[in-house]
Enzyme design. Structure first.
Site, PDB file in Angstrom:
ATOM      1  N   ASP A 201      22.876 -56.739  33.916  1.00 38.54           N
ATOM      2  CA  ASP A 201      22.201 -57.157  32.821  1.00 38.54           C
ATOM      3  C   ASP A 201      22.210 -55.950  31.825  1.00 38.54           C
ATOM      4  O   ASP A 201      22.831 -55.088  31.472  1.00 38.54           O
ATOM      5  CB  ASP A 201      20.593 -57.558  33.295  1.00 38.54           C
ATOM      6  CG  ASP A 201      19.807 -58.605  32.401  1.00 38.54           C
ATOM      7  OD1 ASP A 201      19.569 -58.322  31.286  1.00 38.54           O
ATOM      8  OD2 ASP A 201      19.983 -59.540  32.847  1.00 38.54           O
ATOM      9  N   HIS A 243      15.263 -57.304  28.580  1.00 36.81           N
ATOM     10  CA  HIS A 243      15.729 -58.335  29.253  1.00 36.81           C
ATOM     11  C   HIS A 243      16.188 -58.132  30.610  1.00 36.81           C
ATOM     12  O   HIS A 243      15.542 -58.710  31.650  1.00 36.81           O
ATOM     13  CB  HIS A 243      17.088 -58.948  28.454  1.00 36.81           C
ATOM     14  CG  HIS A 243      17.362 -60.275  28.984  1.00 36.81           C
ATOM     15  ND1 HIS A 243      18.253 -60.001  30.131  1.00 36.81           N
ATOM     16  CD2 HIS A 243      17.284 -61.467  28.717  1.00 36.81           C
ATOM     17  CE1 HIS A 243      18.456 -61.565  30.436  1.00 36.81           C
ATOM     18  NE2 HIS A 243      17.987 -62.387  29.484  1.00 36.81           N
ATOM     19  N   SER A 423      17.760 -67.449  32.156  1.00 34.17           N
ATOM     20  CA  SER A 423      17.669 -66.094  32.355  1.00 34.17           C
ATOM     21  C   SER A 423      16.493 -65.613  33.276  1.00 34.17           C
ATOM     22  O   SER A 423      16.440 -64.767  33.999  1.00 34.17           O
ATOM     23  CB  SER A 423      17.714 -65.016  31.308  1.00 34.17           C
ATOM     24  OG  SER A 423      19.171 -65.150  30.595  1.00 34.17           O
TER      25      SER A 423
END
Length: 475
Positions: A201, A243, A423
């Site tokens: 990620d 994120h 996600s």
């Protein structure tokens, strides 16, 4: 500069297989049997080294070479020194402050050999060097251009961030409903201990309160291979975007994660500025994860990998169908290598809604995850569809307004946010997988996959959305 992933042609065969768009067609695909030969396919790094390309291979990953090949390399290095070009075996460090152009003018390129996924990443700074390499290798290797961007399916909504309430009780007890089995697992002492969880990620804020109490193995995978004079280092995890920190918090946060006692291995492969990555960076990230998982102290431990990223649904402008398909097949081989290594790959299905399926979620090797809210309603953005005979997603996870950690601000204040997207659903399912592997570490990755699917809570039909086997739960 031109970049290619070099894959042995002996591992590619023509057979009838569902195509990238779901049509039955004859196409070149990477076969399971011959993919296992990748680890010994050392001709590419040998030839690239002999051409003077700089090696950026992980320690211990270079294959042994014959005496004849060693003499050939030394001869190439001497020739480079005579012509004023720094060979790959030169000990002369780069000039301090030198620009990329200045440095690349002194060497013809660089490469990264990745035996665990069975490929070599090559960067050519000069056209004539690429031509030489093709002359040496093109008969045996496919040159797959690293030109198709990957990105994560960005969160479709996010709540306002807020500082952590230090008087708050364990968020795991509040966030995860009893029906999903997470509170019961934690009460029974099943919290992911002994399981390795890999995350590809944007990174992780290792000093956030959700993660600061543990040691996180972290690797930043740069766009260009690291210089041997400035090798990649094991550093404290960081995340300029947030994120990856959110994903890590859902799967493994110590206060509200599904599996708070897993060992985290985080590879930062997505640029925070563009929210994109490349096949080469993902390949290097997977190679690093498999390298960590295969260490002697880890070789018998179970592992799960979360991938909240994917290719665009169609070839981007300027990218040929052939190059796009080659990138897809290379990515599929990497996912397959995870399974071959007894690692369960959990993949976000995407946020493009019904009747759309992306990759790698559409690959049969992936455990593809769609999103539902906490009332079990399917999220309108959750991607689903049919690719040939495969229905995607395989399973659903909580992915609407999920509360988790984000990167700290400059005043060192720790923040949390609610985000939505597949996600977020994927790391929930990755956490569930880690709980199963914690309880039964001898189960194979495929057995754990089957267990997740067979134990799922069935969901009612929701228009054209497909929900796979239902909501992933632990029981």
């Amino acid at each position: 500069m031109k970049s290619y992933l070099l894959v042995p042609k002996e591992s590619i065969e023509t057979q009838a297989r569902v195509g990238p768009r779901g049509t039955e067609q004859g196409e070149r695909v990477l076969s399971r049997t011959t993919a296992l030969r990748f680890a010994v396919a050392n001709k590419a790094p040998d030839a690239l080294f002999a051409l003077g390309l700089r090696s950026a291979t992980l320690p211990g990953a270079r294959p042994p070479v014959s005496g004849q090949e060693e003499r050939r390399r030394k001869g190439k290095g001497a020739k480079s020194a005579r012509t004023g070009t720094r060979g790959a075996d030169s000990s002369t460090p780069p000039m301090p402050g030198a620009t990329v152009a200045e440095q690349t003018g002194a060497e013809p390129g660089s490469y990264r050999y990745m035996p665990l996924i069975g490929a070599t990443m090559a960067h050519f700074y000069e056209d004539h060097t690429e031509k030489e390499a093709r002359g040496e290798l093109e008969r045996d290797f496919e040159f797959i251009p690293d030109v198709v961007p990957l990105s994560f399916p960005g969160p479709v909504s996010a709540g306002q961030p807020g500082p952590r309430n230090r008087g708050m009780s364990s968020l795991a007890e509040r966030e995860w409903p009893d029906e999903c089995g997470v509170p019961l697992a934690h009460a029974q002492g099943i919290r992911g201990a002994g399981v390795m969880l890999g995350i590809l990620d944007t990174g992780v804020d290792a000093d956030h309160p959700e993660h600061a109490a543990r040691v996180i193995q972290f690797r930043y995978v740069s766009l260009f291979p690291n210089s041997p004079h400035n090798p990649a280092r094991d550093i404290r995890g960081f995340d300029p975007d947030g994120h990856g920190t959110h994903v890590c918090g859902i799967a493994a946060g110590v206060h509200h994660g599904v599996a708070p006692e897993v060992d985290l291995y985080v590879a930062s492969v997505i640029e925070s500025e563009t929210i994109r990555t490349s096949l080469g960076r993902v390949a290097a990230g997977m190679e690093w994860l498999l390298h960590q998982f295969s260490r002697p102290e880890n070789s018998t431990r179970p592992a799960v990998v979360n991938l909240s990223l994917g290719f665009p649904l169609m070839p981007p402008p300027g990218i040929s169908e052939a190059d796009y398909n080659l990138n897809l097949r290379a990515l599929q081989t990497m996912i397959r290598r995870l399974l071959d290594s007894n690692v369960l790959p959990v993949v976000a299905a995407g946020n493009s809604g019904p009747d759309t399926v992306g990759y790698p979620a559409a690959f049969p090797e992936s455990l593809a995850v769609g999103a539902v809210d906490f009332e079990r309603n399917v999220a309108t953005f959750s991607a689903s569809g049919t690719v040939g005979r495969r229905v995607v997603p395989d399973i659903m996870g909580y992915g609407v307004n999920v509360y988790s950690s984000t990167e700290r601000r400059c005043n060192n204040q720790a923040f949390y946010e609610r985000m939505s997207g597949t996600s977020m659903a994927a790391p929930y399912v990755a956490g569930i997988a880690a709980l199963y592997r914690c309880r039964a570490p001898d189960l194979t990755a495929l057995e754990v996959r089957d267990l997740i699917l067979s134990n799922a809570v069935k969901l009612p039909r929701s228009g054209t959305h497909k929900t796979g086997k239902g909501l992933a739960v632990f029981r």
